[in-house]
Design a protein around this motif. Structure first.
Motif, PDB file in Angstrom:
ATOM      1  N   ARG A 291       0.833  -1.215   0.000  1.00 27.09           N
ATOM      2  CA  ARG A 291       0.000   0.000   0.000  1.00 27.09           C
ATOM      3  C   ARG A 291       0.862   1.256   0.000  1.00 27.09           C
ATOM      4  NH1 ARG A 291      -2.588  -2.749   4.190  1.00 27.09           N
ATOM      5  NH2 ARG A 291      -1.979  -1.133   5.687  1.00 27.09           N
ATOM      6  N   ALA A 292       1.957   1.216   0.756  1.00 27.37           N
ATOM      7  CA  ALA A 292       2.844   2.384   0.829  1.00 27.37           C
ATOM      8  C   ALA A 292       3.492   2.669  -0.515  1.00 27.37           C
ATOM      9  CB  ALA A 292       3.908   2.159   1.899  1.00 27.37           C
ATOM     10  N   ALA A 293       3.882   1.601  -1.224  1.00 26.00           N
ATOM     11  CA  ALA A 293       4.502   1.780  -2.542  1.00 26.00           C
ATOM     12  C   ALA A 293       3.497   2.353  -3.538  1.00 26.00           C
ATOM     13  CB  ALA A 293       5.056   0.440  -3.033  1.00 26.00           C
ATOM     14  N   ILE A 294       2.270   1.830  -3.493  1.00 28.24           N
ATOM     15  CA  ILE A 294       1.236   2.344  -4.397  1.00 28.24           C
ATOM     16  C   ILE A 294       0.965   3.816  -4.106  1.00 28.24           C
ATOM     17  CG2 ILE A 294      -1.214   2.203  -4.986  1.00 28.24           C
ATOM     18  CD1 ILE A 294      -1.010  -0.830  -4.571  1.00 28.24           C
ATOM     19  N   MET A 295       0.876   4.169  -2.840  1.00 24.05           N
ATOM     20  CA  MET A 295       0.635   5.567  -2.485  1.00 24.05           C
ATOM     21  C   MET A 295       1.783   6.456  -2.954  1.00 24.05           C
ATOM     22  SD  MET A 295      -0.223   7.239   1.226  1.00 24.05           S
ATOM     23  CE  MET A 295      -0.228   9.024   1.440  1.00 24.05           C
ATOM     24  N   ALA A 296       3.019   5.959  -2.851  1.00 26.03           N
ATOM     25  CA  ALA A 296       4.171   6.743  -3.306  1.00 26.03           C
ATOM     26  C   ALA A 296       4.123   6.991  -4.805  1.00 26.03           C
ATOM     27  CB  ALA A 296       5.468   6.012  -2.930  1.00 26.03           C
ATOM     28  N   VAL A 297       3.514   6.050  -5.544  1.00 27.66           N
ATOM     29  CA  VAL A 297       3.347   6.219  -6.995  1.00 27.66           C
ATOM     30  C   VAL A 297       2.240   7.222  -7.290  1.00 27.66           C
ATOM     31  CG1 VAL A 297       2.644   5.070  -9.136  1.00 27.66           C
ATOM     32  CG2 VAL A 297       4.205   3.917  -7.551  1.00 27.66           C
ATOM     33  N   ARG A 298       1.109   7.040  -6.622  1.00 28.15           N
ATOM     34  CA  ARG A 298      -0.073   7.843  -6.950  1.00 28.15           C
ATOM     35  C   ARG A 298      -0.055   9.234  -6.339  1.00 28.15           C
ATOM     36  NH1 ARG A 298      -4.653   3.116  -5.964  1.00 28.15           N
ATOM     37  NH2 ARG A 298      -4.511   2.149  -8.050  1.00 28.15           N
ATOM     38  N   GLU A 299       0.545   9.358  -5.157  1.00 31.98           N
ATOM     39  CA  GLU A 299       0.547  10.650  -4.464  1.00 31.98           C
ATOM     40  C   GLU A 299       1.971  10.993  -4.012  1.00 31.98           C
ATOM     41  OE1 GLU A 299      -2.701  11.190  -1.614  1.00 31.98           O
ATOM     42  OE2 GLU A 299      -3.410   9.197  -2.198  1.00 31.98           O
ATOM     43  N   PRO A 300       2.838  11.303  -4.950  1.00 27.29           N
ATOM     44  CA  PRO A 300       4.251  11.515  -4.615  1.00 27.29           C
ATOM     45  C   PRO A 300       4.517  12.676  -3.660  1.00 27.29           C
ATOM     46  CG  PRO A 300       3.771  12.200  -6.879  1.00 27.29           C
ATOM     47  CD  PRO A 300       2.578  11.468  -6.392  1.00 27.29           C
ATOM     48  N   LYS A 301       3.578  13.611  -3.568  1.00 30.22           N
ATOM     49  CA  LYS A 301       3.791  14.762  -2.684  1.00 30.22           C
ATOM     50  C   LYS A 301       3.153  14.579  -1.304  1.00 30.22           C
ATOM     51  CE  LYS A 301       4.389  18.134  -6.403  1.00 30.22           C
ATOM     52  NZ  LYS A 301       3.948  19.437  -6.967  1.00 30.22           N
ATOM     53  N   ALA A 302       2.430  13.492  -1.126  1.00 28.96           N
ATOM     54  CA  ALA A 302       1.798  13.238   0.179  1.00 28.96           C
ATOM     55  C   ALA A 302       2.835  12.728   1.174  1.00 28.96           C
ATOM     56  CB  ALA A 302       0.681  12.216   0.021  1.00 28.96           C
ATOM     57  N   ALA A 303       2.524  12.863   2.463  1.00 24.30           N
ATOM     58  CA  ALA A 303       3.420  12.337   3.497  1.00 24.30           C
ATOM     59  C   ALA A 303       3.538  10.822   3.327  1.00 24.30           C
ATOM     60  CB  ALA A 303       2.869  12.668   4.880  1.00 24.30           C
ATOM     61  N   PRO A 304       4.747  10.270   3.384  1.00 21.88           N
ATOM     62  CA  PRO A 304       4.925   8.827   3.172  1.00 21.88           C
ATOM     63  C   PRO A 304       4.292   8.011   4.295  1.00 21.88           C
ATOM     64  CG  PRO A 304       6.974   9.820   3.931  1.00 21.88           C
ATOM     65  CD  PRO A 304       6.033  10.953   3.653  1.00 21.88           C
ATOM     66  N   MET A 305       3.806   6.832   3.941  1.00 25.20           N
ATOM     67  CA  MET A 305       3.255   5.919   4.940  1.00 25.20           C
ATOM     68  C   MET A 305       4.400   5.314   5.754  1.00 25.20           C
ATOM     69  SD  MET A 305       0.271   3.942   2.737  1.00 25.20           S
ATOM     70  CE  MET A 305       0.008   2.736   4.048  1.00 25.20           C
ATOM     71  N   GLN A 306       4.248   5.275   7.082  1.00 20.17           N
ATOM     72  CA  GLN A 306       5.300   4.779   7.970  1.00 20.17           C
ATOM     73  C   GLN A 306       4.676   4.047   9.147  1.00 20.17           C
ATOM     74  OE1 GLN A 306       7.137   8.521   8.922  1.00 20.17           O
ATOM     75  NE2 GLN A 306       8.397   8.554   7.070  1.00 20.17           N
ATOM     76  N   PHE A 307       5.289   2.913   9.519  1.00 24.00           N
ATOM     77  CA  PHE A 307       4.748   2.157  10.650  1.00 24.00           C
ATOM     78  C   PHE A 307       5.873   1.419  11.361  1.00 24.00           C
ATOM     79  CE2 PHE A 307       2.701  -1.348  12.866  1.00 24.00           C
ATOM     80  CZ  PHE A 307       1.600  -0.722  13.441  1.00 24.00           C
ATOM     81  N   LEU A 308       5.840   1.475  12.700  1.00 25.57           N
ATOM     82  CA  LEU A 308       6.801   0.758  13.532  1.00 25.57           C
ATOM     83  C   LEU A 308       6.037  -0.270  14.362  1.00 25.57           C
ATOM     84  CD1 LEU A 308       9.728   0.450  14.534  1.00 25.57           C
ATOM     85  CD2 LEU A 308       9.197   2.133  16.307  1.00 25.57           C
ATOM     86  N   GLU A 309       6.309  -1.552  14.121  1.00 27.70           N
ATOM     87  CA  GLU A 309       5.657  -2.633  14.846  1.00 27.70           C
ATOM     88  C   GLU A 309       6.351  -2.861  16.186  1.00 27.70           C
ATOM     89  OE1 GLU A 309       5.031  -7.491  14.570  1.00 27.70           O
ATOM     90  OE2 GLU A 309       5.600  -6.374  12.776  1.00 27.70           O
ATOM     91  N   ILE A 310       5.603  -2.772  17.259  1.00 28.02           N
ATOM     92  CA  ILE A 310       6.137  -2.989  18.600  1.00 28.02           C
ATOM     93  C   ILE A 310       5.933  -4.458  18.986  1.00 28.02           C
ATOM     94  CG2 ILE A 310       6.067  -2.250  21.010  1.00 28.02           C
ATOM     95  CD1 ILE A 310       6.899  -0.070  19.021  1.00 28.02           C
ATOM     96  N   PRO A 311       6.979  -5.159  19.429  1.00 27.21           N
ATOM     97  CA  PRO A 311       6.819  -6.561  19.857  1.00 27.21           C
ATOM     98  C   PRO A 311       5.761  -6.685  20.941  1.00 27.21           C
ATOM     99  CG  PRO A 311       9.137  -5.957  19.767  1.00 27.21           C
ATOM    100  CD  PRO A 311       8.374  -4.692  19.570  1.00 27.21           C
ATOM    101  N   ARG A 312       4.949  -7.741  20.831  1.00 27.52           N
ATOM    102  CA  ARG A 312       3.817  -7.911  21.749  1.00 27.52           C
ATOM    103  C   ARG A 312       4.086  -8.993  22.791  1.00 27.52           C
ATOM    104  NH1 ARG A 312      -0.698  -8.422  17.146  1.00 27.52           N
ATOM    105  NH2 ARG A 312       1.044  -9.539  16.200  1.00 27.52           N
ATOM    106  N   GLY A 313       5.323  -9.245  23.105  1.00 28.60           N
ATOM    107  CA  GLY A 313       5.652 -10.202  24.156  1.00 28.60           C
ATOM    108  C   GLY A 313       5.837 -11.600  23.611  1.00 28.60           C
ATOM    109  N   PHE A 314       6.050 -12.521  24.507  1.00 29.09           N
ATOM    110  CA  PHE A 314       6.379 -13.901  24.138  1.00 29.09           C
ATOM    111  C   PHE A 314       5.114 -14.735  23.993  1.00 29.09           C
ATOM    112  CE2 PHE A 314       9.889 -11.993  26.412  1.00 29.09           C
ATOM    113  CZ  PHE A 314      10.954 -12.249  25.553  1.00 29.09           C
ATOM    114  N   VAL A 315       5.154 -15.650  23.036  1.00 29.26           N
ATOM    115  CA  VAL A 315       3.975 -16.471  22.734  1.00 29.26           C
ATOM    116  C   VAL A 315       4.152 -17.872  23.309  1.00 29.26           C
ATOM    117  CG1 VAL A 315       3.397 -15.191  20.645  1.00 29.26           C
ATOM    118  CG2 VAL A 315       4.902 -17.184  20.495  1.00 29.26           C
ATOM    119  N   SER A 316       3.032 -18.505  23.575  1.00 29.45           N
ATOM    120  CA  SER A 316       3.043 -19.889  24.024  1.00 29.45           C
ATOM    121  C   SER A 316       2.765 -20.796  22.836  1.00 29.45           C
ATOM    122  CB  SER A 316       1.976 -20.101  25.097  1.00 29.45           C
ATOM    123  OG  SER A 316       0.684 -19.953  24.531  1.00 29.45           O
ATOM    124  N   LEU A 317       2.973 -22.073  23.038  1.00 28.99           N
ATOM    125  CA  LEU A 317       2.695 -23.040  21.983  1.00 28.99           C
ATOM    126  C   LEU A 317       1.223 -23.021  21.601  1.00 28.99           C
ATOM    127  CD1 LEU A 317       3.865 -25.244  20.179  1.00 28.99           C
ATOM    128  CD2 LEU A 317       3.482 -26.894  22.019  1.00 28.99           C
TER     129      LEU A 317
END
Length: 320
Positions: A291-317
């Motif tokens: 989606r970010a790449a498509i937006m960069a093509v279609r709206e080159p002057k718009a603010a770029p899409m950015q996301f930082l994934e925060i780890p959600r802790g340890f998982v069990s089996l």
């Protein structure tokens, strides 16, 4: 329907109703309609292609395989198609990027293994060519990205090992030239200092070394220092090699030595349920980057899409 209506519907134009788009796509599928890319390029100057540039050194069993699938999923029901552009060990990583830009073979590129001062990022910004990165560079405020917070992952790993009473930790990090490796090292060093525990960062091997090299190194380290009681691993391969190395010397995971890892595909706890696992949501990563790449093509002057994934802790089996 008018030709422009059909064209705009197939291009997912926002001013065409969902019902009309669905009807036109259904008919297009029934008659086997496929846009002529050469004609589209002549008319619009676009290829309707997003190129995913990936190193063949990456762990194809895990993160890269899932990333390819999820980027493809993110492009589904758009006019954009996915091309894979590999580069091989020893190749200049700039080579495929220059080829795509100079030949106009894609409208945007997505790539990973980001360096702090990544020349690919600088080149694409200078050229004004649309792109999105899996990872952040020193120019992250200026370009589209999706990143996993590896500093937070390392910090949480140290804190969990300290909570379990571990005091002598080894980190098998990715190659330190990569930005996410530097984040992992920084997070583990800060957390280890705060917890008052010993941290050793491998200089001889990285998580990109071969399984045999990592296994041999771990076996030698635990044999030389039986007080080692924790590992943090920067890849699935490093985790499996570390377990194999310590078990070869008679140490048991979860009893003698705790092992912390992150992975994109649920697997490691089936290998050894005692491994402490953090899941990285690469499915969300690829779809977001598409989606970010498509937006960069279609709206080159718009603010770029950015996301930082925060780890959600340890998982069990059971959470697998």
């Amino acid at each position: 329907m008018a030709v422009p209506t059909v064209s705009r519907a197939l291009g997912n134009a926002p001013d065409i109703s969902a019902a009309t788009k669905a009807k036109i796509r259904k008919i297009a599928d029934e008659i086997g309609y496929v846009p002529n890319r050469a004609g589209v390029r002549l008319r619009t100057g676009r290829t309707n292609v997003i190129s995913l540039v990936m190193s063949t050194e990456h762990d194809m069993m895990n993160q890269t395989a899932r990333l390819i699938t999820s980027v493809g999923s993110g492009l589904r029901d758009t006019q954009f198609h996915l091309n894979m552009t590999p580069f091989f060990p020893g190749d200049d990583p700039m080579k495929p990027i220059r080829y795509i830009v100079e030949n106009g073979s894609a409208d945007a590129v997505i790539f990973n293994q980001i360096l702090p001062d990544d020349p690919r990022v600088k080149y694409l910004m200078d050229k004004g060519f649309p792109f999105a990165t899996h990872g952040r560079s020193n120019w992250a405020d200026q370009h589209a990205y999706y990143d996993f917070d590896n500093e937070s992952f390392a910090r949480q790993s140290i804190e969990e090992l300290a909570r379990r009473g571990r005091k002598n930790i080894l980190l098998i990090a990715p190659p330190i030239s990569h930005n996410y490796a530097q984040e992992m090292v920084r997070g583990s060093e800060i957390a280890a200092a705060a917890a008052g525990i010993k941290l050793c960062i491998s200089k001889r091997v990285t998580s990109d070394n071969t399984n045999a090299q990592m296994r041999e190194w771990v076996a030698g380290k635990v044999a030389a220092d039986p007080l080692i009681d924790g590992f943090i691993c920067g890849s699935v391969n490093a985790t499996m090699a570390a377990v194999a190395g310590m078990e070869a010397e008679g140490f048991k995971v979860g009893k003698d030595i705790d092992v912390v890892a992150k992975e994109a595909i649920p697997f490691l706890k089936f290998f050894r349920k005692e491994i402490l696992v953090v899941l990285e949501d690469v499915s969300a990563t690829g779809e977001y980057l598409a989606r970010a790449a498509i937006m960069a093509v279609r709206e080159p002057k718009a603010a770029p899409m950015q996301f930082l994934e925060i780890p959600r802790g340890f998982v069990s089996l059971d959470q697998y």
